[in-house]
Write a protein that holds these residues in place. Sequence first.
Motif, PDB file in Angstrom:
ATOM      1  N   VAL A  99       0.834  -1.190   0.000  1.00  0.00           N
ATOM      2  CA  VAL A  99       0.000   0.000   0.000  1.00  0.00           C
ATOM      3  C   VAL A  99       0.873   1.246   0.000  1.00  0.00           C
ATOM      4  N   MET A 100       1.959   1.222   0.812  1.00  0.00           N
ATOM      5  CA  MET A 100       2.849   2.362   0.882  1.00  0.00           C
ATOM      6  C   MET A 100       3.469   2.628  -0.491  1.00  0.00           C
ATOM      7  N   LEU A 101       3.929   1.538  -1.141  1.00  0.00           N
ATOM      8  CA  LEU A 101       4.525   1.680  -2.461  1.00  0.00           C
ATOM      9  C   LEU A 101       3.523   2.251  -3.449  1.00  0.00           C
ATOM     10  N   ARG A 102       2.283   1.810  -3.312  1.00  0.00           N
ATOM     11  CA  ARG A 102       1.249   2.301  -4.221  1.00  0.00           C
ATOM     12  C   ARG A 102       1.053   3.795  -4.056  1.00  0.00           C
ATOM     13  N   THR A 103       0.903   4.235  -2.771  1.00  0.00           N
ATOM     14  CA  THR A 103       0.553   5.640  -2.554  1.00  0.00           C
ATOM     15  C   THR A 103       1.696   6.571  -2.951  1.00  0.00           C
ATOM     16  N   ILE A 104       2.937   6.154  -2.701  1.00  0.00           N
ATOM     17  CA  ILE A 104       4.053   7.031  -3.064  1.00  0.00           C
ATOM     18  C   ILE A 104       4.488   6.755  -4.502  1.00  0.00           C
ATOM     19  N   GLY A 105       4.656   5.471  -4.803  1.00  0.00           N
ATOM     20  CA  GLY A 105       5.259   5.097  -6.083  1.00  0.00           C
ATOM     21  C   GLY A 105       4.368   5.395  -7.266  1.00  0.00           C
ATOM     22  N   GLU A 106       3.078   5.207  -7.097  1.00  0.00           N
ATOM     23  CA  GLU A 106       2.222   5.272  -8.273  1.00  0.00           C
ATOM     24  C   GLU A 106       2.114   6.678  -8.879  1.00  0.00           C
ATOM     25  N   PRO A 107       1.799   7.717  -8.057  1.00  0.00           N
ATOM     26  CA  PRO A 107       1.727   9.053  -8.671  1.00  0.00           C
ATOM     27  C   PRO A 107       3.062   9.480  -9.265  1.00  0.00           C
ATOM     28  N   ALA A 108       4.151   9.174  -8.562  1.00  0.00           N
ATOM     29  CA  ALA A 108       5.470   9.572  -9.054  1.00  0.00           C
ATOM     30  C   ALA A 108       5.758   8.882 -10.381  1.00  0.00           C
ATOM     31  N   GLY A 109       5.490   7.576 -10.430  1.00  0.00           N
ATOM     32  CA  GLY A 109       5.732   6.815 -11.653  1.00  0.00           C
ATOM     33  C   GLY A 109       4.888   7.345 -12.803  1.00  0.00           C
ATOM     34  N   LEU A 110       3.631   7.646 -12.488  1.00  0.00           N
ATOM     35  CA  LEU A 110       2.733   8.151 -13.527  1.00  0.00           C
ATOM     36  C   LEU A 110       3.224   9.488 -14.068  1.00  0.00           C
ATOM     37  N   ALA A 111       3.700  10.360 -13.155  1.00  0.00           N
ATOM     38  CA  ALA A 111       4.183  11.681 -13.572  1.00  0.00           C
ATOM     39  C   ALA A 111       5.373  11.532 -14.509  1.00  0.00           C
ATOM     40  N   VAL A 112       6.290  10.612 -14.181  1.00  0.00           N
ATOM     41  CA  VAL A 112       7.463  10.385 -15.022  1.00  0.00           C
ATOM     42  C   VAL A 112       7.020   9.864 -16.396  1.00  0.00           C
ATOM     43  N   LEU A 113       6.098   8.913 -16.364  1.00  0.00           N
ATOM     44  CA  LEU A 113       5.607   8.318 -17.608  1.00  0.00           C
ATOM     45  C   LEU A 113       4.963   9.383 -18.491  1.00  0.00           C
ATOM     46  N   LEU A 114       4.107  10.212 -17.863  1.00  0.00           N
ATOM     47  CA  LEU A 114       3.403  11.255 -18.596  1.00  0.00           C
ATOM     48  C   LEU A 114       4.395  12.232 -19.224  1.00  0.00           C
ATOM     49  N   ALA A 115       5.384  12.635 -18.434  1.00  0.00           N
ATOM     50  CA  ALA A 115       6.399  13.568 -18.935  1.00  0.00           C
ATOM     51  C   ALA A 115       7.142  12.954 -20.111  1.00  0.00           C
ATOM     52  N   ALA A 116       7.466  11.661 -19.994  1.00  0.00           N
ATOM     53  CA  ALA A 116       8.200  10.989 -21.072  1.00  0.00           C
ATOM     54  C   ALA A 116       7.355  10.952 -22.346  1.00  0.00           C
ATOM     55  N   VAL A 117       6.060  10.620 -22.191  1.00  0.00           N
ATOM     56  CA  VAL A 117       5.181  10.546 -23.367  1.00  0.00           C
ATOM     57  C   VAL A 117       5.077  11.913 -24.039  1.00  0.00           C
ATOM     58  N   LEU A 118       4.952  12.976 -23.207  1.00  0.00           N
ATOM     59  CA  LEU A 118       4.777  14.314 -23.777  1.00  0.00           C
ATOM     60  C   LEU A 118       6.065  14.836 -24.408  1.00  0.00           C
ATOM     61  N   ALA A 119       7.212  14.436 -23.858  1.00  0.00           N
ATOM     62  CA  ALA A 119       8.489  14.978 -24.341  1.00  0.00           C
ATOM     63  C   ALA A 119       8.997  14.230 -25.568  1.00  0.00           C
ATOM     64  N   LEU A 120       8.547  13.000 -25.769  1.00  0.00           N
ATOM     65  CA  LEU A 120       9.133  12.139 -26.808  1.00  0.00           C
ATOM     66  C   LEU A 120       9.249  12.785 -28.186  1.00  0.00           C
ATOM     67  N   PRO A 121       8.190  13.452 -28.709  1.00  0.00           N
ATOM     68  CA  PRO A 121       8.292  13.966 -30.084  1.00  0.00           C
ATOM     69  C   PRO A 121       9.415  14.986 -30.257  1.00  0.00           C
ATOM     70  N   PHE A 122       9.849  15.645 -29.156  1.00  0.00           N
ATOM     71  CA  PHE A 122      10.896  16.653 -29.295  1.00  0.00           C
ATOM     72  C   PHE A 122      12.276  16.025 -29.407  1.00  0.00           C
ATOM     73  N   PHE A 123      12.391  14.743 -29.040  1.00  0.00           N
ATOM     74  CA  PHE A 123      13.676  14.060 -29.157  1.00  0.00           C
ATOM     75  C   PHE A 123      13.709  13.106 -30.342  1.00  0.00           C
ATOM     76  N   ALA A 124      12.524  12.629 -30.713  1.00  0.00           N
ATOM     77  CA  ALA A 124      12.496  11.476 -31.614  1.00  0.00           C
ATOM     78  C   ALA A 124      12.412  11.833 -33.096  1.00  0.00           C
ATOM     79  N   GLY A 125      12.052  13.060 -33.440  1.00  0.00           N
ATOM     80  CA  GLY A 125      11.962  13.412 -34.857  1.00  0.00           C
ATOM     81  C   GLY A 125      10.691  12.871 -35.503  1.00  0.00           C
TER      82      GLY A 125
END
Lengths: 346, 290
Positions: free
Chosen positions: A17-43
């Motif tokens: 539960v602890m991992l879920r509450t801390i890990g999940e939002p953080a992981g999602l934020a990283v994932l979201l940032a990666a998805v949004l940033a990809l076109p600027f690196f990938a061409g």
Amino acid sequence: MSHAGGQAAPAMPGRAVMLRTIGEPAGLAVLLAAVLALPFFAGAYGSRVGGTILMYIALAQSWNLIGGYVGLMSLAHSAFFGLGAMGATILLLNGAPVLLAAAGGILLASVLALLIGAPTLRLQGHYFVIATLIVSEALLNGARNLNILGFHGAISQNIGAFTGLQDLSAVEYNRLFYYIMAGLAGLAMLLVTLVERSRWGLALKAIRDAEGAASAIGIPVAGVKLAIFVLSAAIAAAVGITSSIWLGTFDTTSAFDLAVTFQVIVMVFLGGRGTVWGPVIGVFLVFTLNEFIGVEFAEISTIISGVIVVAIVLLQPDGLIEVMRRGPAALSPRVVIGNFRRYKVD
Amino acid sequence: MSLALQIGFDALLLGGLYAIGALGFALVWGVLNVLNIAYAAMIMLGAYAAYGLALWGMDPIAAVPIVMTMMFVFGWLLQRLLLDYVMRGPHSLSIALTYGINLILIGLALYLFTAEYRSVALPDHLRGSVQIGGAHLTYARIMVMLFALSLTALVWWFMDRTELGTAIRATRMDFESAQLVGIRPRFIFNVVAGISSALAGAMGALMAVIYSVSPGMGDHQFLQVLIVAVLGGLGSMIGPLVGALVLGLVSSVVANLWGGTYAVLAGTLLVLFVLAVRPSGLLGRRFYEA
């Protein structure tokens, strides 16, 4: 029809539960940032591949709503994909602005989903599956023979010139569609997450696991099924519209291609139907495999994908998400043999 | 007059072929509650087996029983080794499994035989034709029609008059009670899967006599088989035959009047209409009464 897919309890609830509450939002934020940033690196090419992956995530999740959560094996997904694209094409050819055309395409697919869903969702068991397959085939044939308002179903229609997007550079163009697909994939993910965590989701699973009981405790079974069927169709239509505008052409045979439906179903099954992350895993697995096998040996890749589908269904029927959920234990011989024997007839 | 006769003969021919195909498909659906997507590949395998035997110099019609025996063993093994293991799961699982098997079989056919269209070279006694009221009827088509009709009669006799057929019907009607009286469900499932596969093989082998053979041939035929199975409904022997004749008639009338693409459309619209009015098919019944 009973559904015996059991949820495994985590070994250490407190820590999980602890991992879920801390890990999940953080992981999602990283994932979201990666998805949004990809076109600027990938061409341009990277955006194209990324956008295609996001497109399949949107399709897989929208099928997961009806196929995974309600347990209705609809084979009409490609029909709604094609209907949306066809509706938008007809409007574009007649001078409608691109957003209006898209809205019209979604409306057309939703209305037809309503008309198709109302009678077919009453059918029991395999009759529903077969009816949706026949509907898809009928719509493909109908669309091929359709000649209205300057639209000809028998030929490929060029719509690139009608969208007002032809002045964009290749990089900008692909980036734009990447973000639209990302938006659709995000929307589908959001819907699935809401379904997973709300009373609505419980109602859907109840219908899947025991329809009679669900009806008896006051769930409006027919209404819920129809609502989800139309919602799922509307997302498929939006993806179809985006895809055909991105391509710049509308081709009836490929837009209504039943192979799309089956490919999407395979992705959902490989990853894990009726879960939030399963279909995403399935999409990446299929894309990775295609990358390894290559498309130049079509026969070999057909055989290999068949073998993988058979292996997953027999050995990991809840999908590869089990490996994420339970760790390597899900791959131990004991568990795999247990899975293999789970549904065996004596 | 001659056009009407020609349409009638075409309908009988198509009807006879679709009837045996739909009979095999409906058997597995009814008794095992499996929607067998790999049925498409089984039709194709039957056609290639017949093509292969004809290459060896065998008479294409005489090859059909051999193809059926081969396909019976194939269907039995497929059920015993793979499908038996999903029989008690949600039905989407068996659909996914048979879809995977279909991919493997079609991929193998593409790899071994390439996508090229092939046709069986007919021996002399199948080449001629007779004229009845201005309609041409080739010997090959007459033989195929007769074979298909006698096969339907044979399956009816087996299901209705033999002990094994009775056991199959009992399993379909009431799974638990059938077990109580000593019927082994797994054995019944394997036999039914074998018979179904043999019928798919017969359909493919007979199609090979009059049409061409290719790895994708099963996909189109599978749709027709589905339509016929739904039209006829489950639970009756005569259902698939009636469904097949109706579809054969509608298809050949529409094909002769407007062309082939509209024939497919007409068939699909017909079945949707029937499903809307009678959700269990034209002659469907709750229980299996041959």
